[in-house]
Write an enzyme that holds these catalytic residues in place. Structure first.
Site, mmCIF file in Angstrom:
data_model
loop_
_atom_site.group_PDB
_atom_site.id
_atom_site.type_symbol
_atom_site.label_atom_id
_atom_site.label_comp_id
_atom_site.label_asym_id
_atom_site.label_seq_id
_atom_site.Cartn_x
_atom_site.Cartn_y
_atom_site.Cartn_z
ATOM 1 C CD GLU A 121 -9.530 -35.071 7.809
ATOM 2 O OE1 GLU A 121 -8.792 -33.971 8.308
ATOM 3 O OE2 GLU A 121 -10.566 -35.500 8.278
ATOM 4 C CG LEU A 122 -5.940 -31.859 2.038
ATOM 5 C CD1 LEU A 122 -6.072 -30.900 1.143
ATOM 6 C CD2 LEU A 122 -5.376 -33.164 1.822
ATOM 7 C CB CYS A 136 -1.840 -32.859 9.739
ATOM 8 S SG CYS A 136 -2.725 -33.883 10.747
ATOM 9 C CD GLU A 156 2.057 -29.277 6.813
ATOM 10 O OE1 GLU A 156 2.010 -29.487 5.310
ATOM 11 O OE2 GLU A 156 1.357 -30.165 7.726
HETATM 12 P P1 NAP Z 1 1.503 -37.142 0.430
HETATM 13 O O1 NAP Z 1 2.871 -37.197 -0.376
HETATM 14 O O2 NAP Z 1 0.328 -36.347 -0.316
HETATM 15 O O3 NAP Z 1 0.904 -38.610 0.654
HETATM 16 C C1 NAP Z 1 0.078 -39.079 1.215
HETATM 17 C C2 NAP Z 1 -0.448 -39.952 0.195
HETATM 18 O O4 NAP Z 1 -1.179 -39.528 -0.908
HETATM 19 C C3 NAP Z 1 0.246 -41.562 -0.071
HETATM 20 O O5 NAP Z 1 -0.406 -42.487 -0.054
HETATM 21 C C4 NAP Z 1 0.653 -41.032 -1.513
HETATM 22 O O6 NAP Z 1 1.123 -41.959 -2.315
HETATM 23 C C5 NAP Z 1 -0.523 -40.374 -1.906
HETATM 24 N N1 NAP Z 1 -0.105 -39.557 -3.153
HETATM 25 C C6 NAP Z 1 0.505 -38.768 -3.565
HETATM 26 N N2 NAP Z 1 0.390 -38.091 -4.580
HETATM 27 C C7 NAP Z 1 -0.739 -38.540 -5.121
HETATM 28 C C8 NAP Z 1 -1.678 -38.238 -6.351
HETATM 29 N N3 NAP Z 1 -1.095 -37.227 -7.073
HETATM 30 N N4 NAP Z 1 -2.673 -38.796 -6.326
HETATM 31 C C9 NAP Z 1 -3.081 -39.516 -5.508
HETATM 32 N N5 NAP Z 1 -2.322 -40.159 -4.337
HETATM 33 C C10 NAP Z 1 -1.183 -39.380 -4.008
HETATM 34 O O7 NAP Z 1 1.674 -36.679 1.621
HETATM 35 P P2 NAP Z 1 3.075 -36.689 2.656
HETATM 36 O O8 NAP Z 1 3.728 -35.340 2.154
HETATM 37 O O9 NAP Z 1 3.794 -37.902 2.525
HETATM 38 O O10 NAP Z 1 2.461 -36.633 3.982
HETATM 39 C C11 NAP Z 1 2.352 -35.339 4.725
HETATM 40 C C12 NAP Z 1 1.193 -34.334 4.421
HETATM 41 O O11 NAP Z 1 -0.008 -34.879 4.976
HETATM 42 C C13 NAP Z 1 1.366 -33.204 5.390
HETATM 43 O O12 NAP Z 1 0.890 -32.248 4.618
HETATM 44 C C14 NAP Z 1 0.558 -33.384 6.603
HETATM 45 O O13 NAP Z 1 0.017 -32.288 7.221
HETATM 46 C C15 NAP Z 1 -0.634 -34.133 5.779
HETATM 47 N N6 NAP Z 1 -1.336 -34.901 6.882
HETATM 48 C C16 NAP Z 1 -2.590 -34.510 7.131
HETATM 49 C C17 NAP Z 1 -3.303 -35.055 8.197
HETATM 50 C C18 NAP Z 1 -4.730 -34.855 8.575
HETATM 51 O O14 NAP Z 1 -5.343 -35.463 9.432
HETATM 52 N N7 NAP Z 1 -5.261 -33.494 7.963
HETATM 53 C C19 NAP Z 1 -2.884 -36.147 8.734
HETATM 54 C C20 NAP Z 1 -1.401 -36.545 8.469
HETATM 55 C C21 NAP Z 1 -0.886 -36.108 7.574
HETATM 56 P P3 NAP Z 1 2.706 -42.323 -2.588
HETATM 57 O O15 NAP Z 1 3.338 -42.553 -1.309
HETATM 58 O O16 NAP Z 1 2.771 -43.653 -3.477
HETATM 59 O O17 NAP Z 1 3.322 -41.121 -3.054
#
Ligand code: NAP
Length: 464
Positions: free
Chosen positions: A228-229, A262, A369
């Site tokens: 879910e990105l 998101c 985004e």
């Molecule tokens: P993020 O940096 O990707 O973090 C999300 C999770 O992924 C965290 O637990 C993070 O851990 C982990 N993570 C980061 N890099 C990783 C890697 N290389 N391998 C494995 N895990 C990893 O996301 P964010 O930027 O904080 O969150 C915002 C994004 O999420 C936005 O794009 C938003 O649209 C999306 N989102 C999507 C949905 C949906 O349902 N489609 C819902 C909510 C949010 P750490 O914190 O330890 O880095």
């Protein structure tokens, strides 16, 4: 990224957490695996009772749980309480409906009996984001646990207290030790973890980069994933729409969760000059009137962004959008906002509600985004152009369409590339409806029956 609570409202460091050692991590995986051996044989009645008790605990502890989310990620307190209530709803939904979703599906064939029986897979790893720190976890965990799987949660590093509290909540509900465990580890340890044979599948909600990293690691080990990105959801307004209502919903949708959702409507697309002018006026007025401040104050409508990085990224994007020809209608001036805030909040990650119009539609920045309280307003001549623009992004999560015309509704439902289309309403998740995206918004579904069936073995049984 350090595993720590940093209050986004003040910038103050509250508490640091030591990541699990390799030995501690191994012990948790081993416990999950042992627990699965017995947990898979628990009855649906037992699981349902435990999940209802978790829902009870959420209701009883709503105020404190909401407070913790606000402390760690800064959403307005009322929104945090609403999030807890939604978690109650998803727990009760799966506690009440899992038996129906998991029932054998009888299929008539040449056999005397043939059917499909959903069975659990084992340990499912969930990598979750901070923006809905309870809801995102519950919408994965409630169906996964009801299906007989056990869960390991790797939560975002900026919400460790919520992450630890989540594990306690499942224990308080009565789930056996090891059925749901929190792992305090950084994202850099996930790829190695999914190589463990005992982890059978993984789900990630978060950024594209994190999704690609997890899916690549799982691909190397042939493991099922759900992703879910991100999204850059369009909100299309046609001339036949109730425009003032569309504008009000656009403001709510964009500002939900301090603009960090998101499925927020991020690109407002007006069909025709009159609609564009009316939308711009109403939205600019409402953005300017939003109460920005301490999210612990129930009167606050917009709190800070969760981390300094998100703030920095958003400021860079707004500057890029203006450089590319975007017109700043309202907001964009963080210094002026900080001056209006009390001194104690001036180190917080606040950003003003911002509306940008006239951004050239073919620029890279128009397709990105924006993860914060910034909306882009576009004007197009026809509904066909609106649908084409809606689709002109790498993402495909949701879309909101405003029209009174049945033929226009049909054209939008048929033509918009997204996991969901909401007509004359705001895109939202609902336990009864599947949720997920296409294109670079990910794949697979959460919620509803479809979400529960993502992490089961659909075993075919054929008896002569
Ligand atoms: P993020 O940096 O990707 O973090 C999300 C999770 O992924 C965290 O637990 C993070 O851990 C982990 N993570 C980061 N890099 C990783 C890697 N290389 N391998 C494995 N895990 C990893 O996301 P964010 O930027 O904080 O969150 C915002 C994004 O999420 C936005 O794009 C938003 O649209 C999306 N989102 C999507 C949905 C949906 O349902 N489609 C819902 C909510 C949010 P750490 O914190 O330890 O880095």
């Amino acid at each position: 990224m350090a595993i720590a609570t940093v209050n986004p409202t003040t910038g103050e460091s509250i508490k640091d957490f030591a990541p699990l050692t390799d030995a501690e991590l191994a012990a948790k995986v081993a416990l999950g695996d042992r627990t699965f051996d017995s947990y898979r044989h628990s009855s649906l009645e037992q699981r349902s009772g435990w999940l209802h008790r978790v829902a009870d605990r959420l209701e009883q502890d709503c105020a404190a749980l909401a407070h913790l989310a606000v402390l760690e990620m800064g959403k307005p307190i009322a929104a945090a309480q609403a999030e807890i209530q939604k978690c109650v709803m998803v727990c009760r939904f799966y506690a009440d409906h899992a038996a129906e979703f998991l029932a054998d599906e009888i299929v008539k064939t040449d056999a005397s009996q043939s059917f499909v029986r959903p069975q659990p897979l084992g340990i499912v790893l969930a990598v979750m984001p901070w923006n809905f720190p309870y809801w995102q976890v519950f919408r994965f965990a409630a169906p996964a646990l009801m299906a007989g799987n056990v869960a390991l949660l790797k939560h975002a590093s900026n919400v460790p207290q919520v992450a630890l509290r989540l594990e306690q909540l499942f224990r308080e509900g009565g789930f056996p030790e090891g059925a749901f465990q929190t792992l305090l580890i950084g994202g850099d340890r996930v790829a190695a973890l999914v190589g463990d044979d005992r982890i059978r599948a993984a789900t990630l909600t978060g950024s594209e980069a994190a999704g690609i990293s997890l899916a690549s690691a799982c691909g190397r080990h042939l493991k099922k994933t759900v992703l879910e990105l991100g999204g850059s959801d369009p909100l299309i307004v046609c001339p036949s729409a109730e425009i003032s209502q569309a504008a009000a919903v656009a403001v709510t949708a964009r500002m939900l969760n301090n603009g960090q959702s998101c499925i927020a409507a991020k690109r407002f697309i007006a069909v025709g000059e009159t609609v564009a002018a009316e939308l711009e006026r109403a939205i600019a007025r409402d953005f300017a009137a939003l109460v920005v401040g301490d999210p612990m104050n129930p009167a606050t409508q917009l709190g800070p962004l969760a981390t300094p990085q998100i703030l920095a990224d958003l400021e860079t994007q707004v500057a890029a959008a203006i450089a590319a020809g975007g017109r700043l209608v309202v907001g964009g001036d963080r210094a002026a906002l900080l001056e209006r805030l009390p001194p104690a909040l001036r180190s917080g990650h606040f950003y003003p509600p911002t509306l940008l119009a006239d951004l050239p539609q073919d620029t890279t920045i128009a397709r990105e985004e924006f993860f914060g309280p910034v909306a882009l307003l576009f004007q197009v001549a026809t509904l066909d152009r609106a649908i084409a623009l809606a689709n002109d992004t790498p993402f495909g999560l949701g879309a909101s369409v405003w029209t009174q015309d049945a033929a226009e509704i049909d054209r939008c439902v048929a033509g918009i590339e997204a996991g969901a289309v909401f007509v004359n309403g705001m895109v939202k998740s609902d336990p009864r409806l599947p949720f997920g995206g296409i294109k670079r918004s990910g794949y697979g579904r959460e919620l509803a029956r479809q979400g529960l069936l993502e992490f089961v073995n659909l075993k075919t049984v054929w008896i002569a």
